[in-house]
Design an enzyme around this catalytic site. Structure first.
Site, PDB file in Angstrom:
ATOM      1  N   MET A  30      -9.823   3.302   1.646  1.00 54.35           N
ATOM      2  CA  MET A  30      -9.457   3.197   3.066  1.00 54.35           C
ATOM      3  C   MET A  30      -9.245   4.586   3.669  1.00 54.35           C
ATOM      4  O   MET A  30      -8.659   4.723   4.735  1.00 54.35           O
ATOM      5  CB  MET A  30      -8.203   2.353   3.220  1.00 54.35           C
ATOM      6  N   GLY A  31      -9.707   5.619   2.962  1.00 55.41           N
ATOM      7  CA  GLY A  31      -9.605   6.978   3.505  1.00 55.41           C
ATOM      8  C   GLY A  31      -8.247   7.602   3.254  1.00 55.41           C
ATOM      9  O   GLY A  31      -7.467   7.112   2.437  1.00 55.41           O
ATOM     10  N   ALA A  32      -7.978   8.717   3.966  1.00 59.23           N
ATOM     11  CA  ALA A  32      -6.792   9.539   3.698  1.00 59.23           C
ATOM     12  C   ALA A  32      -6.792   9.874   2.200  1.00 59.23           C
ATOM     13  O   ALA A  32      -5.828   9.612   1.475  1.00 59.23           O
ATOM     14  CB  ALA A  32      -5.495   8.858   4.124  1.00 59.23           C
ATOM     15  N   LEU A  33      -7.916  10.426   1.779  1.00 59.24           N
ATOM     16  CA  LEU A  33      -8.182  10.596   0.347  1.00 59.24           C
ATOM     17  C   LEU A  33      -7.274  11.635  -0.304  1.00 59.24           C
ATOM     18  O   LEU A  33      -6.847  12.601   0.329  1.00 59.24           O
ATOM     19  CB  LEU A  33      -9.648  10.984   0.129  1.00 59.24           C
ATOM     20  N   HIS A  37      -7.977   9.025  -5.481  1.00 57.95           N
ATOM     21  CA  HIS A  37      -9.311   8.540  -5.091  1.00 57.95           C
ATOM     22  C   HIS A  37     -10.403   9.391  -5.745  1.00 57.95           C
ATOM     23  O   HIS A  37     -11.397   8.874  -6.253  1.00 57.95           O
ATOM     24  CB  HIS A  37      -9.494   8.657  -3.573  1.00 57.95           C
ATOM     25  N   ASP A 152      -2.982   0.020  -8.134  1.00 61.28           N
ATOM     26  CA  ASP A 152      -2.942  -1.273  -7.439  1.00 61.28           C
ATOM     27  C   ASP A 152      -3.274  -2.364  -8.456  1.00 61.28           C
ATOM     28  O   ASP A 152      -4.354  -2.959  -8.423  1.00 61.28           O
ATOM     29  CB  ASP A 152      -3.925  -1.242  -6.265  1.00 61.28           C
ATOM     30  N   GLN A 155      -4.147  -5.871  -7.308  1.00 57.63           N
ATOM     31  CA  GLN A 155      -5.429  -5.811  -6.578  1.00 57.63           C
ATOM     32  C   GLN A 155      -6.598  -5.767  -7.573  1.00 57.63           C
ATOM     33  O   GLN A 155      -7.636  -6.394  -7.349  1.00 57.63           O
ATOM     34  CB  GLN A 155      -5.443  -4.578  -5.678  1.00 57.63           C
ATOM     35  N   MET A 186       0.186   9.009  -6.562  1.00 51.28           N
ATOM     36  CA  MET A 186      -0.439   9.480  -5.325  1.00 51.28           C
ATOM     37  C   MET A 186      -0.830   8.279  -4.474  1.00 51.28           C
ATOM     38  O   MET A 186      -1.289   7.260  -4.994  1.00 51.28           O
ATOM     39  CB  MET A 186      -1.673  10.313  -5.648  1.00 51.28           C
TER      40      MET A 186
HETATM   41  P1  AMP Z   1      -7.001   2.728  -1.056  1.00 54.94           P
HETATM   42  O1  AMP Z   1      -7.666   3.787  -0.253  1.00 54.94           O
HETATM   43  O2  AMP Z   1      -5.518   2.836  -1.075  1.00 54.94           O
HETATM   44  O3  AMP Z   1      -7.502   1.352  -0.710  1.00 54.94           O
HETATM   45  O4  AMP Z   1      -7.443   2.993  -2.560  1.00 54.94           O
HETATM   46  C1  AMP Z   1      -8.789   3.020  -2.940  1.00 54.94           C
HETATM   47  C2  AMP Z   1      -8.876   3.011  -4.442  1.00 54.94           C
HETATM   48  O5  AMP Z   1      -8.217   4.160  -4.965  1.00 54.94           O
HETATM   49  C3  AMP Z   1      -8.193   1.779  -5.055  1.00 54.94           C
HETATM   50  O6  AMP Z   1      -8.971   1.310  -6.154  1.00 54.94           O
HETATM   51  C4  AMP Z   1      -6.878   2.346  -5.519  1.00 54.94           C
HETATM   52  O7  AMP Z   1      -6.287   1.634  -6.580  1.00 54.94           O
HETATM   53  C5  AMP Z   1      -7.295   3.755  -5.956  1.00 54.94           C
HETATM   54  N1  AMP Z   1      -6.128   4.633  -5.993  1.00 54.94           N
HETATM   55  C6  AMP Z   1      -5.180   4.785  -5.023  1.00 54.94           C
HETATM   56  N2  AMP Z   1      -4.214   5.632  -5.437  1.00 54.94           N
HETATM   57  C7  AMP Z   1      -4.550   6.016  -6.688  1.00 54.94           C
HETATM   58  C8  AMP Z   1      -3.954   6.885  -7.655  1.00 54.94           C
HETATM   59  N3  AMP Z   1      -2.799   7.511  -7.422  1.00 54.94           N
HETATM   60  N4  AMP Z   1      -4.568   7.044  -8.850  1.00 54.94           N
HETATM   61  C9  AMP Z   1      -5.742   6.390  -9.109  1.00 54.94           C
HETATM   62  N5  AMP Z   1      -6.361   5.576  -8.242  1.00 54.94           N
HETATM   63  C10 AMP Z   1      -5.777   5.383  -7.043  1.00 54.94           C
END
Ligand code: AMP
Length: 280
Positions: A30-33, A37, A152, A155, A186
């Site tokens: 969902m961005g804000a990488l 990510h 997650d 999820q 993170m």
């Molecule tokens: P999101 O942008 O929050 O929807 O996350 C996109 C993907 O990145 C999802 O599969 C998350 O589980 C993964 N993700 C988010 N935070 C982390 C993290 N700290 N370490 C590893 N993967 C992550």
């Protein structure tokens, strides 16, 4: 890195790649990488397949519309990070591309028990939205492998169930949680924390570690109370401090020696909701 905004364009490109025998990996975001990510993109690259990342702030998974409005957006910076990581393809669709004709027209899926516990219970409709967008993105990208973060946890279970339900030939790779030096997982939402909030946020991971450490000679009910009190003392409002069977997320009142268990915490501070987990 090639950036596509239209379904037809990315599909045409990926079809050519597939025809040439290239395997396709996919990281939906969902961005804000952040580095979490990017670790997924690195894993995709290390596997030797074409790395496709998507950035789409999916409205249908936000049960709290205020959370959606406040969700950080930093597309230019995200593109730089993806370029640095060597990402091959970025899919950057707008909402009409993902939900042509409106989101009500797109199918949703039932995840049964998973929708009723923990994140499902505290965020009604959230996993319907996750299932809806991931099904749609998987149908567009049709990857061989999808990369997800174990941060997650629930999820990941929902998406595995989605892939099974739809009978998709997609491998699901769950990657480890990337953490800050103090253990804080993170998260895009961390950017919204004020300095004092950020300074105490490592407590979530410390609680998970204490739940793990006490599994051999502690009582979960006691540890759970201690964690809730500690989180509250630091200014958090805990949604849950839970122990569950790591395979099906059945909630456990007590430690089960030798069982495959996961500890999970969700807590808010200043209206910013953070989640984390640790497999014991
Ligand atoms: P999101 O942008 O929050 O929807 O996350 C996109 C993907 O990145 C999802 O599969 C998350 O589980 C993964 N993700 C988010 N935070 C982390 C993290 N700290 N370490 C590893 N993967 C992550």
């Amino acid at each position: 890195m090639i950036i596509f905004k239209k379904e037809a364009d990315i599909q045409e490109y990926l079809n050519t790649q597939r025809a040439a025998g290239t395997r396709i990996g996919f990281t939906p975001t969902m961005g804000a990488l952040h580095e979490g990510h990017i670790s997924l993109v690195h894993k995709n690259k290390a596997d030797g397949s074409l790395s496709v990342c998507s950035i789409f702030l999916n409205p249908t998974q936000f049960n709290d519309k205020n959370d959606l409005v406040k969700y950080p957006v930093s597309t230019e910076k995200d593109i730089e990070l993806l370029l640095d990581a060597g990402c091959d393809v970025l899919f950057l669709p707008d909402v009409n591309e993902v939900y042509p004709g409106g989101e009500e027209k797109m199918p949703t899926y039932d995840f049964g028990y998973l929708e009723t516990v923990l994140e499902g219970a505290t965020r009604p409709g959230h996993f319907r939205g996750v299932g809806q967008v991931v099904a749609r993105l998987l149908s567009i990208v049709a990857p061989d492998k999808v990369y997800l973060g174990s941060k997650d946890y629930q999820q990941c279970m929902v998406i595995k169930e989605l892939v099974r339900k739809l009978g998709l030939p997609v491998q699901v790779e769950i990657c480890p949680t990337v953490r800050e030096a103090d253990g804080l997982a993170m998260s895009s939402r961390n950017r919204r924390l004020t300095e004092p909030q950020r300074a105490v946020a490592g407590i979530i991971y410390q609680c998970l570690v204490s739940i793990q450490a006490k599994q051999d000679d502690g009582t979960f009910a006691v540890v759970k109370r201690e964690c809730s009190e500690l989180l509250t003392a630091k200014g958090f409002q805990p949604d849950y401090v839970a122990l569950a069977n790591a395979d099906d997320l059945t909630l456990l009142d007590e430690y089960r020696p030798g069982a495959h268990m996961v500890a999970l915490i969700a807590a808010s501070i200043g209206g910013i909701r953070l989640i984390d987990n640790l497999v014991l």
